[in-house]
Design an enzyme around this catalytic site. Structure first.
Site, PDB file in Angstrom:
ATOM      1  N   TYR A 124     -32.135   4.498 -44.231  1.00 11.71           N
ATOM      2  CA  TYR A 124     -30.836   3.841 -44.391  1.00 11.71           C
ATOM      3  C   TYR A 124     -30.873   2.718 -45.429  1.00 11.71           C
ATOM      4  CZ  TYR A 124     -28.891   6.176 -40.269  1.00 11.71           C
ATOM      5  OH  TYR A 124     -28.414   7.101 -39.372  1.00 11.71           O
ATOM      6  N   LYS A 191     -42.568   8.843 -35.378  1.00 16.69           N
ATOM      7  CA  LYS A 191     -43.006  10.232 -35.566  1.00 16.69           C
ATOM      8  C   LYS A 191     -44.265  10.157 -36.445  1.00 16.69           C
ATOM      9  CE  LYS A 191     -42.305  14.717 -35.193  1.00 16.69           C
ATOM     10  NZ  LYS A 191     -42.572  15.415 -33.923  1.00 16.69           N
ATOM     11  N   ASP A 225     -39.214  12.732 -30.769  1.00 23.71           N
ATOM     12  CA  ASP A 225     -38.652  13.975 -30.224  1.00 23.71           C
ATOM     13  C   ASP A 225     -38.892  14.060 -28.722  1.00 23.71           C
ATOM     14  OD1 ASP A 225     -41.298  14.080 -30.949  1.00 23.71           O
ATOM     15  OD2 ASP A 225     -41.252  16.101 -31.778  1.00 23.71           O
ATOM     16  N   ASP A 249     -30.461   4.457 -34.710  1.00 25.52           N
ATOM     17  CA  ASP A 249     -29.048   4.822 -34.771  1.00 25.52           C
ATOM     18  C   ASP A 249     -28.781   6.017 -33.850  1.00 25.52           C
ATOM     19  OD1 ASP A 249     -26.447   4.777 -35.569  1.00 25.52           O
ATOM     20  OD2 ASP A 249     -26.783   5.743 -37.498  1.00 25.52           O
TER      21      ASP A 249
END
Ligand code: NAD
Length: 374
Positions: A124, A191, A225, A249
């Site tokens: 972002y 991740k 995940d 987000d």
């Protein structure tokens, strides 16, 4: 002494929910000296820009603002005011509590977690190169020289910067927030198994910062995940989640869904010197001026502001009143009724009136959960 606070009504339903929050805040007995400023559509009409300098200057001066949602005009060349505010004031932490409320229909029960999202970096950051642009082609050529990755020529490219400095700042913020609010565990989400140099850095930095809090707040880190699935199956296992911008987000919305949606999702954007409090929802233009939407998210954002100002007793009384009104389910807006056309639904103003009356009576919800606000 009255607190100097910038009040931004916002667009669409903003003025209605912001007014409801302001009245509830005043009813706590805490005194405010409101400095009303505009941003968004009203500011474009008056100043030709959605975020006038005088509004920014006022927030810098007071250090605290409460703001209604603002419409992002599509295709008129204006960037989101919310993104601009975060950048200009370096509001690096986005804090979003997600709590189950009795009376609010939700897919799971007993959720009480807090999302702390890094607001300045990651995908972002706004560093993007369009497919076919000179910059993208040049980058692709350079990347092919450095690596043997098979990049397609016409790829668009977004850059994902994550630094140790910004990670350390947000993780430290999460731990300090946890300590101040009596929370027990911080979970860092990443991740790192795939993105070793960005999420890997986020994970390593989180682990390093966590060492300084050993014995005071528990720590774990998890893959994003797997966390999504666990949040749906066992959200009660989580307490404070700290995340890079993009995952923050997405998981904010997931968690808002877990507790019944936008009507009860408050938030704050916090920096070293300034804090801006606002609901998670947007300006819902189709309901503008209809005295229809739920003011609870905005009122709870005001409650977070009271806490930020050190007014914990007032914050607790306001939160208990909101909880009692939701639990009772009588003086609530259409979205909290069993059907959307329920004739017993009240308006935005009337729900705020009920919260004020409940607070003045000192009525508390029958369950004693969560007496410590967020
Ligand atoms: P939105 O949150 O404004 O509305 C989506 C739907 O959610 C509404 O149609 C309504 O059904 C429901 N809803 C939202 N708030 C509610 C409330 N308080 N009570 C009951 N129902 C409620 O999202 P959108 O339609 O995607 O965005 C509209 C505008 O708001 C856009 O211009 C967007 O950029 C802006 N926006 C601003 C902010 C902000 O200022 N922080 C945040 C999100 C979106």
């Amino acid at each position: 002494m009255a607190y100097d606070v910038v009040f931004i009504p916002g667009d669409g339903i903003g003025p209605e929910v912001a007014d409801a929050a302001r009245r509830c805040l005043e009813a706590t007995g805490v005194t405010f000296s409101w400095r009303e400023h505009i941003a968004g559509e009203a500011a474009i009409a008056k100043f030709g820009t959605p975020l006038p300098d005088e509004t920014l200057k006022a927030i810098r001066e007071t250090g605290v603002a409460i703001k209604g949602p603002i419409t992002t005009p599509i295709g008129k060349g204006f960037r989101s005011v919310n993104v601009a505010l975060r950048k200009q004031l370096d509001l690096f932490a986005c804090v979003r509590p997600c709590r189950s409320y009795e009376g609010v229909r939700a897919p799971v029960k007993d959720v009480n977690l807090l999302i702390v999202r890094e607001n300045t970096e990651d995908l972002y950051a706004g560093i993007e190169f369009a497919s076919g642009s000179k910059e993208a082609s040049q980058l692709i050529r350079q990347i092919k020289q450095w690596t043997d990755q098979p990049l397609r020529e016409e790829s668009g490219i977004s850059i994902k910067p994550i630094s140790a400095a910004a990670t350390e700042r947000i993780v430290r913020f999460a731990f300090e927030y946890a300590i101040r609010h009596g929370r027990k565990k911080v979970t860092a989400i990443h991740k790192a198994n795939i993105m070793k140099h960005t999420d890997g850095l986020f994970m390593e930095t989180s682990r390093r910062v966590a060492k300084g809090y050993e014995g005071r707040v528990a720590f774990e880190d998890r893959l994003v995940d797997a966390t999504c699935m666990q949040l749906v199956l066992r959200p009660q296992e989580f307490d404070v989640l700290v995340l890079p911008n993009l995952y923050g987000d997405i998981l904010s919305d997931l968690c808002a869904g877990l507790v019944g949606g936008l009507g009860v999702a408050p938030g704050a954007n916090i920096g070293e010197r300034t804090a801006v409090f606002e609901a998670v929802h947007g300006s819902a233009p189709k309901y503008q001026g209809k005295n229809k939407v739920n003011p609870a998210a905005m009122i709870l954002s005001g409650m977070m502001m009271l806490e930020h100002l050190g007014e914990r007793d007032a914050a607790r009384r306001l939160e208990q009143a909101v909880r009692a009104v939701l639990q009772e389910g009588r003086h609530v807006t259409y979205d909290l009724k069993p059907t959307r056309d329920d004739p017993t639904a009240v308006g935005t103003r009337e729900m705020a009136d009920a919260i004020i009356a409940t607070m003045k009576r000192g009525q508390t919800p029958s369950d004693k959960k969560g007496s410590d606000p967020f």
